[in-house]
Motif scaffolding. Structure first.
Motif, PDB file in Angstrom:
ATOM      1  N   TRP A 171     -10.340  -7.449   4.501  1.00 14.37           N
ATOM      2  CA  TRP A 171     -11.777  -7.521   4.272  1.00 14.37           C
ATOM      3  C   TRP A 171     -12.066  -7.177   2.820  1.00 14.37           C
ATOM      4  CZ3 TRP A 171      -9.303  -6.585   8.702  1.00 14.37           C
ATOM      5  CH2 TRP A 171      -9.669  -7.384   9.783  1.00 14.37           C
ATOM      6  N   GLU A 172     -12.542  -8.170   2.089  1.00  9.77           N
ATOM      7  CA  GLU A 172     -12.681  -8.024   0.639  1.00  9.77           C
ATOM      8  C   GLU A 172     -13.810  -7.078   0.269  1.00  9.77           C
ATOM      9  OE1 GLU A 172     -12.421 -11.631  -1.542  1.00  9.77           O
ATOM     10  OE2 GLU A 172     -10.355 -11.864  -0.812  1.00  9.77           O
ATOM     11  N   ASP A 173     -14.736  -6.876   1.182  1.00 14.35           N
ATOM     12  CA  ASP A 173     -15.832  -5.955   0.862  1.00 14.35           C
ATOM     13  C   ASP A 173     -15.543  -4.546   1.379  1.00 14.35           C
ATOM     14  OD1 ASP A 173     -15.982  -6.884   3.405  1.00 14.35           O
ATOM     15  OD2 ASP A 173     -18.114  -7.381   3.380  1.00 14.35           O
ATOM     16  N   MET A 174     -14.272  -4.280   1.675  1.00 14.55           N
ATOM     17  CA  MET A 174     -13.893  -2.910   2.019  1.00 14.55           C
ATOM     18  C   MET A 174     -12.795  -2.474   1.054  1.00 14.55           C
ATOM     19  SD  MET A 174     -14.245  -2.364   6.080  1.00 14.55           S
ATOM     20  CE  MET A 174     -12.784  -3.161   6.675  1.00 14.55           C
ATOM     21  N   THR A 175     -12.669  -1.163   0.868  1.00 15.27           N
ATOM     22  CA  THR A 175     -11.664  -0.658  -0.071  1.00 15.27           C
ATOM     23  C   THR A 175     -10.289  -0.701   0.593  1.00 15.27           C
ATOM     24  OG1 THR A 175     -11.854   1.598   0.715  1.00 15.27           O
ATOM     25  CG2 THR A 175     -13.370   0.937  -1.030  1.00 15.27           C
ATOM     26  N   ILE A 176      -9.270  -0.454  -0.232  1.00 16.08           N
ATOM     27  CA  ILE A 176      -7.901  -0.393   0.287  1.00 16.08           C
ATOM     28  C   ILE A 176      -7.838   0.634   1.416  1.00 16.08           C
ATOM     29  CG2 ILE A 176      -5.586   0.443  -0.293  1.00 16.08           C
ATOM     30  CD1 ILE A 176      -5.779  -0.945  -2.917  1.00 16.08           C
ATOM     31  N   HIS A 177      -8.382   1.807   1.150  1.00 13.21           N
ATOM     32  CA  HIS A 177      -8.317   2.875   2.135  1.00 13.21           C
ATOM     33  C   HIS A 177      -9.047   2.492   3.422  1.00 13.21           C
ATOM     34  CE1 HIS A 177      -9.410   6.697   4.088  1.00 13.21           C
ATOM     35  NE2 HIS A 177      -8.212   7.077   3.673  1.00 13.21           N
ATOM     36  N   ALA A 179       0.249   8.300   3.875  1.00  8.07           N
ATOM     37  CA  ALA A 179       1.684   8.138   3.662  1.00  8.07           C
ATOM     38  C   ALA A 179       2.016   6.732   3.174  1.00  8.07           C
ATOM     39  CB  ALA A 179       2.435   8.450   4.958  1.00  8.07           C
ATOM     40  N   ILE A 180       1.417   5.745   3.823  1.00  9.12           N
ATOM     41  CA  ILE A 180       1.749   4.367   3.442  1.00  9.12           C
ATOM     42  C   ILE A 180       1.222   4.067   2.045  1.00  9.12           C
ATOM     43  CG2 ILE A 180      -0.231   3.017   4.281  1.00  9.12           C
ATOM     44  CD1 ILE A 180       3.209   2.019   5.226  1.00  9.12           C
ATOM     45  N   MET A 181       0.046   4.628   1.722  1.00 10.49           N
ATOM     46  CA  MET A 181      -0.507   4.394   0.387  1.00 10.49           C
ATOM     47  C   MET A 181       0.403   5.003  -0.672  1.00 10.49           C
ATOM     48  SD  MET A 181      -4.633   4.308   0.457  1.00 10.49           S
ATOM     49  CE  MET A 181      -4.830   6.035   0.690  1.00 10.49           C
ATOM     50  N   ASN A 182       0.974   6.179  -0.331  1.00 10.60           N
ATOM     51  CA  ASN A 182       1.911   6.815  -1.257  1.00 10.60           C
ATOM     52  C   ASN A 182       3.144   5.967  -1.468  1.00 10.60           C
ATOM     53  OD1 ASN A 182       0.904   9.146  -2.349  1.00 10.60           O
ATOM     54  ND2 ASN A 182       1.154  10.271  -0.419  1.00 10.60           N
ATOM     55  N   SER A 183       3.736   5.522  -0.370  1.00 13.18           N
ATOM     56  CA  SER A 183       4.998   4.810  -0.518  1.00 13.18           C
ATOM     57  C   SER A 183       4.795   3.431  -1.144  1.00 13.18           C
ATOM     58  CB  SER A 183       5.727   4.708   0.823  1.00 13.18           C
ATOM     59  OG  SER A 183       5.069   3.803   1.650  1.00 13.18           O
ATOM     60  N   MET A 184       3.611   2.886  -1.028  1.00 18.87           N
ATOM     61  CA  MET A 184       3.371   1.576  -1.645  1.00 18.87           C
ATOM     62  C   MET A 184       2.630   1.709  -2.981  1.00 18.87           C
ATOM     63  SD  MET A 184       4.635  -0.718   0.491  1.00 18.87           S
ATOM     64  CE  MET A 184       3.845  -2.255   0.072  1.00 18.87           C
ATOM     65  N   GLN A 185       2.503   2.948  -3.459  1.00 18.72           N
ATOM     66  CA  GLN A 185       1.814   3.217  -4.736  1.00 18.72           C
ATOM     67  C   GLN A 185       0.389   2.662  -4.778  1.00 18.72           C
ATOM     68  OE1 GLN A 185       5.203   1.511  -6.446  1.00 18.72           O
ATOM     69  NE2 GLN A 185       6.025   3.210  -5.255  1.00 18.72           N
ATOM     70  N   LEU A 186      -0.290   2.798  -3.657  1.00 20.89           N
ATOM     71  CA  LEU A 186      -1.666   2.299  -3.598  1.00 20.89           C
ATOM     72  C   LEU A 186      -2.682   3.424  -3.770  1.00 20.89           C
ATOM     73  CD1 LEU A 186      -1.287  -0.155  -0.581  1.00 20.89           C
ATOM     74  CD2 LEU A 186      -1.907  -0.810  -2.900  1.00 20.89           C
ATOM     75  N   THR A 187      -2.191   4.673  -3.797  1.00 16.20           N
ATOM     76  CA  THR A 187      -3.095   5.827  -3.791  1.00 16.20           C
ATOM     77  C   THR A 187      -4.116   5.784  -4.927  1.00 16.20           C
ATOM     78  OG1 THR A 187      -1.205   6.995  -2.939  1.00 16.20           O
ATOM     79  CG2 THR A 187      -3.125   8.323  -3.458  1.00 16.20           C
ATOM     80  N   ASP A 188      -3.658   5.378  -6.121  1.00 14.18           N
ATOM     81  CA  ASP A 188      -4.568   5.368  -7.277  1.00 14.18           C
ATOM     82  C   ASP A 188      -5.729   4.404  -7.100  1.00 14.18           C
ATOM     83  OD1 ASP A 188      -3.006   7.191  -8.460  1.00 14.18           O
ATOM     84  OD2 ASP A 188      -1.909   5.759  -9.736  1.00 14.18           O
ATOM     85  N   ARG A 189      -5.480   3.386  -6.290  1.00 20.23           N
ATOM     86  CA  ARG A 189      -6.503   2.357  -6.121  1.00 20.23           C
ATOM     87  C   ARG A 189      -7.170   2.436  -4.751  1.00 20.23           C
ATOM     88  NH1 ARG A 189      -5.382  -2.146  -9.779  1.00 20.23           N
ATOM     89  NH2 ARG A 189      -3.771  -1.425 -11.181  1.00 20.23           N
ATOM     90  N   SER A 244      -9.761   3.579  -3.541  1.00 16.97           N
ATOM     91  CA  SER A 244     -11.184   3.312  -3.340  1.00 16.97           C
ATOM     92  C   SER A 244     -11.635   2.038  -4.054  1.00 16.97           C
ATOM     93  CB  SER A 244     -12.014   4.500  -3.790  1.00 16.97           C
ATOM     94  OG  SER A 244     -11.670   4.829  -5.102  1.00 16.97           O
ATOM     95  N   GLN A 245     -10.661   1.188  -4.371  1.00 13.36           N
ATOM     96  CA  GLN A 245     -11.029  -0.081  -4.990  1.00 13.36           C
ATOM     97  C   GLN A 245     -11.248  -1.127  -3.899  1.00 13.36           C
ATOM     98  OE1 GLN A 245      -8.443  -0.850  -8.306  1.00 13.36           O
ATOM     99  NE2 GLN A 245      -9.182  -2.938  -8.533  1.00 13.36           N
ATOM    100  N   LEU A 246     -12.262  -1.955  -4.080  1.00 12.13           N
ATOM    101  CA  LEU A 246     -12.538  -2.988  -3.086  1.00 12.13           C
ATOM    102  C   LEU A 246     -11.398  -4.007  -3.078  1.00 12.13           C
ATOM    103  CD1 LEU A 246     -16.353  -3.795  -3.493  1.00 12.13           C
ATOM    104  CD2 LEU A 246     -15.225  -2.303  -1.848  1.00 12.13           C
ATOM    105  N   ALA A 247     -10.995  -4.396  -1.885  1.00 11.42           N
ATOM    106  CA  ALA A 247      -9.860  -5.319  -1.765  1.00 11.42           C
ATOM    107  C   ALA A 247     -10.138  -6.627  -2.507  1.00 11.42           C
ATOM    108  CB  ALA A 247      -9.560  -5.594  -0.301  1.00 11.42           C
ATOM    109  N   GLY A 248     -11.394  -7.047  -2.518  1.00  9.74           N
ATOM    110  CA  GLY A 248     -11.744  -8.311  -3.156  1.00  9.74           C
ATOM    111  C   GLY A 248     -11.540  -8.289  -4.658  1.00  9.74           C
ATOM    112  N   SER A 249     -11.534  -7.081  -5.255  1.00 11.86           N
ATOM    113  CA  SER A 249     -11.422  -7.006  -6.703  1.00 11.86           C
ATOM    114  C   SER A 249      -9.977  -6.826  -7.158  1.00 11.86           C
ATOM    115  CB  SER A 249     -12.287  -5.848  -7.219  1.00 11.86           C
ATOM    116  OG  SER A 249     -11.717  -4.628  -6.801  1.00 11.86           O
ATOM    117  N   LEU A 250      -9.023  -6.830  -6.218  1.00 10.56           N
ATOM    118  CA  LEU A 250      -7.623  -6.621  -6.588  1.00 10.56           C
ATOM    119  C   LEU A 250      -7.011  -7.930  -7.087  1.00 10.56           C
ATOM    120  CD1 LEU A 250      -6.515  -4.610  -3.432  1.00 10.56           C
ATOM    121  CD2 LEU A 250      -6.906  -3.661  -5.706  1.00 10.56           C
ATOM    122  N   SER A 251      -5.971  -7.784  -7.944  1.00  8.22           N
ATOM    123  CA  SER A 251      -5.251  -8.979  -8.392  1.00  8.22           C
ATOM    124  C   SER A 251      -4.278  -9.394  -7.291  1.00  8.22           C
ATOM    125  CB  SER A 251      -4.492  -8.667  -9.663  1.00  8.22           C
ATOM    126  OG  SER A 251      -3.481  -7.724  -9.367  1.00  8.22           O
TER     127      SER A 251
END
Lengths: 378, 314
Positions: free
Chosen positions: B94-100, B121-131, B133-140
């Motif tokens: 869902w592009e209008d929701m954040t990664i988390h 845990a999964i965000m840590n292992s996939m190095q997604l933690t920094d992002r 709260s970024q909206l999925a739609g705005s990711l590359s």
């Protein structure tokens, strides 16, 4: 509970929907604005009992009778004397151009004929292209004429008073004695607005998932149709209640619509009605490939809800086939329930004839919606 | 890699799927052992996506039987869904929701215990933690792919079905992605991944090649190349395009493919091919050498071969 319905998953879908809604500010704004704007437009604009309609006069006999009569006309508030014409043709011209609604002709020798008890003919020509516009004004006339003239038939003329004059027709307008259209329109609007937003929002919300490919994702996860439906419907139930509250407040404060019955009973009827519409929206989305189609299909359902539900035109005035179509619409029953509760102070027993069809409708639409929600991409 | 399991993870026979009279998957049989990475290759429209969707219960096969993770494909779609991680070809979060928010939604739909911890845990292992709260739609593209993979493995599935996961992703992100796939396979997760990239195919334990709705060939890279029975020559030199033009249409030549200053010429009948090439072999401007065919040579050959047989099946 691995196989049953999970409230936990419904909650997950609900939170997701709320998050997406929160980020969709324009839509949220529109949903709040719709009831307000429509209330203003319809509440103030639609009036099936227009007053102060332009009237032209052709007076061929100036006399006290004429004056009294005209004063009587004006006192009804239906007529506004805007023009005095000097012949028939001028009067017809004004009617034809639509500049006046009525032309009143006082014939020559009007006073003399009255005194001679010759029952002179007072001619009122009305532009009946819009029959409702003229109907009330015309029906008010009869009374005025007798009443007004009585006033003049005093002293030596007392003998002229029509004796034991036929019947005195009295019309009692129940529930809306002043005949305010807005008493009728504002409660009806609640049904129309909730139908509109309810059907459209759910139809769009589900087709959006399909259009953006997220439906495939949702289907590949262990979530059941009823759970998706419940989670998706819940936020719109909240929005529906907000819209209803806005309409009710405006009805009370802006339009002075009486609220005679129980608001609690209205809320109970409201949730059944909301679920009907939301499930209808679900059904629409099953038949639509994209959001544009979903909108078009929604309008296909919304138009009859406006035209045939008794909101726009009196239900009993429609031909039978139209009434049968109207009887298949939840808005028809809900509008009756709202009018009943607000204007007549109806209780559960009195709204029951309209409440049970709504309830049956809810069960059927929910069953259809769930049947149509495909668990595979086939 | 964990020891081989007696029963294969995917075991299907004669799966067929038709859409309005057109056969999209034609009697496909496939057996995938546990802990293996199977590369799923084939031209666009060959039926790869449809096969993957049938395997995870999103589509019901019209014909054929089989099990996925020991569950019947037709009866137990619900149970299969719980143990399969399916990554769609098109980004479908869902592009209008954040990664988390996306991950925590998925965690809750799967009714995972302590969902918040699992998401962290999964965000840590996939190095997604920094992002987070970024909206999925705005990711590359690369980050979207990472989010999708994280969401797919969040519920610790036994089987991953990845449909062209690396399409449109840069080489670095692709390499990271494949390292991750190998790490998961090492933990005993079976992976079926479709791709158009040859070097990705070479990173798989086995490859399955589909064309025109049918499974054409399967096996290790070496086995697949061997099954093509191709003989390949490489020519280096100038005016290669002239050479290519004169060889085109020659029945002895199966495929011709230019690679920069070199030209790959392949054929199935060595004797015939030598006869066709002989006039050019003595040309001094050209350097000839016999090489082993590449996977690509083999696939293009398979495609041409089956295209002729399959008629207008594309």
């Amino acid at each position: 509970m691995r196989n049953g319905i999970s409230f936990y998953r419904i909650g997950a879908v609900l939170i997701k929907e709320l998050r997406q809604l929160r980020r969709d500010k324009p839509t949220l704004g529109i949903m709040i604005m719709i009831p307000i704007v429509q209330l203003m437009l319809f509440g103030y604009a639609i009036n099936t009992d227009p007053k102060y309609q332009p009237t032209a006069l052709l007076i061929q006999d100036y006399s006290p009778f004429t004056r009294t009569l005209l004063a009587g006309f004006q006192n009804t508030d239906y007529f506004s004397m805007v023009k005095v014409v000097s012949n028939d043709r001028e009067g017809h011209d004004l009617l034809q151009k639509g500049e006046v609604q009525f032309v009143i002709t006082v014939p020559t020798n009007f006073a003399r004929s009255i005194i001679r008890q010759e029952k002179p003919r007072l001619l009122i020509e009305a532009d009946a292209t819009d029959p409702t516009a003229a109907a009330n004004a015309l029906s008010a006339l009869n009374g005025i004429i007798t009443k007004a003239l009585e006033h003049d038939m005093t002293g030596p003329l007392a003998a002229l008073q029509p004796k034991g004059a036929a019947i005195d027709v009295t019309v009692h307008r129940l529930y809306n004695p002043e005949g305010f259209s807005r008493y009728n329109i504002v409660p009806g609007l609640m049904g129309v607005i909730l139908t509109m937003t309810g059907i459209m929002m759910t139809a769009l919300s589900l087709t959006r998932e399909r259009e953006q490919g997220t439906m495939e994702n949702l289907l590949s996860m262990p979530v059941k149709p009823l759970e998706v439906m419940a989670g998706k419907i819940a936020p719109y139930v909240l929005i529906g209640y907000t819209q209803a509250a806005i309409i009710l407040l405006a009805a009370k404060l802006l339009f002075g619509v009486p609220i005679l019955g129980s608001v609690g009973l209205l809320s109970a009827a409201l949730i059944i009605f909301l679920i009907c519409n939301l499930a209808l929206g679900f059904t629409v989305s099953a038949g639509a490939r994209n959001q544009t189609q979903a909108l078009q299909l929604s309008f296909f359902l919304i138009m009859p809800s406006i035209l045939l539900s008794g909101f726009m035109f009196p239900f009993r005035g429609m031909p039978e086939w139209a009434q049968s179509i109207g009887s298949l619409l939840p808005a028809t029953y809900f509008i009756r329930i709202v009018r009943g509760i607000l204007l007549k102070g109806n209780d559960l027993v009195l709204i029951w004839p309209n409440a049970w069809p709504l309830f049956v409708f809810m069960l059927i639409t929910m069953a259809i919606a769930m049947k149509l929600y495909k668990q595979t991409l086939d | 890699m964990s020891g081989p399991s007696p029963s294969p993870v995917i075991d299907v026979h004669n799966l067929s799927k038709r859409y309005g009279g057109k056969t999209v998957v034609d009697r496909l049989s496939l057996t995938v052992p546990r802990g293996h990475i199977y590369g799923f290759l084939g031209p666009n429209g060959s039926g790869k996506t449809t096969t993957i969707r049938m395997l995870c219960g999103l589509l019901t096969p019209d014909e054929g039987e089989g099990t996925c993770l020991g569950f019947d494909l037709r009866r137990d779609a619900e149970k299969i869904k719980r143990q399969v991680g399916y990554m769609t070809q098109k980004f479908s979060f869902w592009e209008d929701m954040t990664i988390h928010e996306n991950l925590s939604f998925v965690a809750r739909l799967f009714e995972l215990d302590r969902p918040d911890e699992r998401v962290e845990a999964i965000m840590n292992s996939m190095q997604l933690t920094d992002r987070a709260s970024q909206l999925a739609g705005s990711l590359s593209g690369g980050w979207k792919q990472r989010l999708a993979l994280a969401a797919c493995i969040l519920h610790e599935p036994s089987l991953l079905l990845l449909d062209e996961p690396t399409a449109g992703v840069d080489p670095k992100a692709r390499r990271d992605f494949w390292d991750e796939i190998h790490r998961l396979a090492d933990q005993g997760i079976t992976v079926l991944v479709s791709t158009h990239y040859m070097e990705e195919a070479e990173r798989c334990h086995s490859i399955v090649y589909m064309a025109y709705s049918r499974l054409i060939v399967q096996g290790t890279v070496e086995e697949v190349i061997a099954q093509s029975h191709l003989v390949t020559w490489t020519v280096e030199g100038s005016h290669l395009m002239d050479l290519m033009r004169s060889l085109e249409g020659n029945p002895a030549i199966a495929t011709l493919a230019p690679f920069g200053t070199r030209l790959h010429i392949s054929g199935t009948d060595e004797a015939l091919m030598m006869k066709a090439l002989a006039p050019y072999m003595n040309n001094e401007t050209l350097t000839w050498s016999r090489t082993t065919p590449t996977l690509e040579d083999a696939f293009i050959h398979f495609m041409a071969q089956h295209g002729e047989r399959g008629g207008k099946a594309a």
